[in-house]
Design a protein around this motif. Structure first.
Motif, PDB file in Angstrom:
ATOM      1  N   SER A 227       0.824  -1.216   0.000  1.00 56.18           N
ATOM      2  CA  SER A 227       0.000   0.000   0.000  1.00 56.18           C
ATOM      3  C   SER A 227       0.850   1.255   0.000  1.00 56.18           C
ATOM      4  CB  SER A 227      -0.932   0.004   1.211  1.00 56.18           C
ATOM      5  OG  SER A 227      -0.228   0.272   2.415  1.00 56.18           O
ATOM      6  N   LEU A 228       2.055   1.159   0.566  1.00 55.53           N
ATOM      7  CA  LEU A 228       2.966   2.311   0.602  1.00 55.53           C
ATOM      8  C   LEU A 228       3.744   2.462  -0.698  1.00 55.53           C
ATOM      9  CD1 LEU A 228       4.378   1.873   4.229  1.00 55.53           C
ATOM     10  CD2 LEU A 228       2.883   3.724   3.437  1.00 55.53           C
ATOM     11  N   TYR A 233      -1.334   4.598  -0.641  1.00 53.71           N
ATOM     12  CA  TYR A 233      -0.469   5.560   0.048  1.00 53.71           C
ATOM     13  C   TYR A 233       0.824   5.836  -0.716  1.00 53.71           C
ATOM     14  CZ  TYR A 233      -3.608   4.435   3.903  1.00 53.71           C
ATOM     15  OH  TYR A 233      -4.731   4.240   4.680  1.00 53.71           O
ATOM     16  N   PHE A 237       3.891   8.613   0.137  1.00 57.98           N
ATOM     17  CA  PHE A 237       5.142   7.940   0.507  1.00 57.98           C
ATOM     18  C   PHE A 237       6.288   8.403  -0.383  1.00 57.98           C
ATOM     19  CE2 PHE A 237       8.235   4.536  -0.190  1.00 57.98           C
ATOM     20  CZ  PHE A 237       8.675   4.324   1.111  1.00 57.98           C
ATOM     21  N   LEU A 288       1.738   8.534   8.003  1.00 57.26           N
ATOM     22  CA  LEU A 288       1.599   7.290   7.242  1.00 57.26           C
ATOM     23  C   LEU A 288       1.868   6.065   8.109  1.00 57.26           C
ATOM     24  CD1 LEU A 288       3.059   7.836   3.658  1.00 57.26           C
ATOM     25  CD2 LEU A 288       0.696   7.812   4.422  1.00 57.26           C
ATOM     26  N   ALA A 292      -1.537   4.201   7.785  1.00 60.06           N
ATOM     27  CA  ALA A 292      -1.438   3.089   6.822  1.00 60.06           C
ATOM     28  C   ALA A 292      -1.346   1.747   7.533  1.00 60.06           C
ATOM     29  CB  ALA A 292      -0.211   3.292   5.925  1.00 60.06           C
TER      30      ALA A 292
END
Length: 301
Positions: A227-228, A233, A237, A288, A292
């Motif tokens: 996801s990062l 995200y 990031f 984050l 996240a």
């Protein structure tokens, strides 16, 4: 679940630790050379700004910590019960916060009185600044079994980011408010250029080492890293943390180091942009890491 208030606490506590660290280092340096080399006025200015930033950031950050819905003002009995539970990392954290505030207050009084503390006293304050930075990483890992919070590299990442963000804010404000002390502040900033590069490189290494370790924890860890790096995200990031928070400041520092001398003014201007990037990147990093991590775990469950 931790919320945005915790992310703000992590950011502000890190800024406090870094600001106090740079103020303490300048105070130790001034005591060692009687102010020569960085300029008496410049050193005193940085100490004053650093001390004020450290105290204000830690007080405001602690208010965010106390006010978090998980156990702050919404449940004061549970929160203040932590003060006597010495098996809890949060209890030790409260002790670190209180003692760090004491040393920061003493440093503020000394700075505005134009005095220097005994080397041992300043060194102890510097130790508590380091402990505060460490605790911002330990707090998450000790709270919930979330993959993104349970890598030893997270502590290294937060410590490096804390030093950089606090120092950057202090030096940025000092340079903008320097007036006649501008030359001395520029010399001081230049003297820490290589340290900023080294710590910035350490931050980048710790960031990707942390993500590599987290990715090994399946399925939540791999989903969080995805996801990062390439998911929802990815933009904050890569843009907020990697580009603005790490790459731009590193480029700015290297550029400034190479431009020392005839082109020092140009290098200094780029360096200030790098300082601003460090601060933004540190804030995005904490947000984050908190948001996240939990969002991905919830989606996997």
């Amino acid at each position: 679940m931790w919320g945005i208030p915790i992310a703000l606490y992590l950011f502000l506590a890190g800024v406090s630790a870094g600001a106090f660290a740079v103020a303490s280092l300048v105070e130790l340096r001034a005591a060692g050379d009687d102010g020569a080399g960085v300029g008496e006025a410049a050193g005193l200015l940085v100490r004053r700004i650093g001390a004020v930033v450290a105290v204000v950031a830690l007080v405001v950050g602690t208010l965010f910590l106390v006010a978090d819905a998980r156990g702050g003002l919404s449940n004061p009995v549970a929160f203040f019960g932590l003060l006597t539970n010495w098996t809890s990392p949060m209890t030790w954290g409260v002790a670190i916060i209180v003692l760090t505030l004491v040393f920061e207050a003493l440093a503020t009084v000394r700075a505005f009185a134009g005095k220097r503390g005994h080397g041992a006293l300043v060194a102890v304050g510097l130790v508590f600044a380091a402990l505060l930075a460490v605790y911002t990483g330990v707090l998450l890992s000790a709270s919930q079994p979330v993959p993104l919070w349970n890598s030893g590299a997270l502590v290294v990442l937060f410590v490096a980011s804390a030093f950089l963000s606090g120092s950057a804010l202090v030096l940025l404000v000092a340079r903008l408010a320097a007036g006649e002390a501008a030359e001395g502040v520029d010399q001081l900033i230049a003297s820490y250029g290589k340290a900023f590069v080294a710590v910035g490189a350490l931050e980048a290494l710790a960031l990707f080492a942390h993500l590599f370790a987290v990715a090994q924890v399946a399925p939540a860890g791999g989903a969080t890293v995805a996801s990062l790096l390439s998911g929802v995200y990815a933009l904050p990031f890569w843009l907020g943390i990697v580009a603005v928070g790490i790459a731009v400041p590193l480029f700015a520092e290297v550029y400034a180091i190479k431009r020392q001398g005839s082109q020092a003014a140009a290098g200094g201007a780029v360096q200030l942009v790098g300082f601003a990037g460090i601060i933004v990147g540190a804030a995005v990093l904490r947000i984050l890491v908190v948001v996240a991590a939990q969002a991905t775990v919830i989606s996997v469950l």
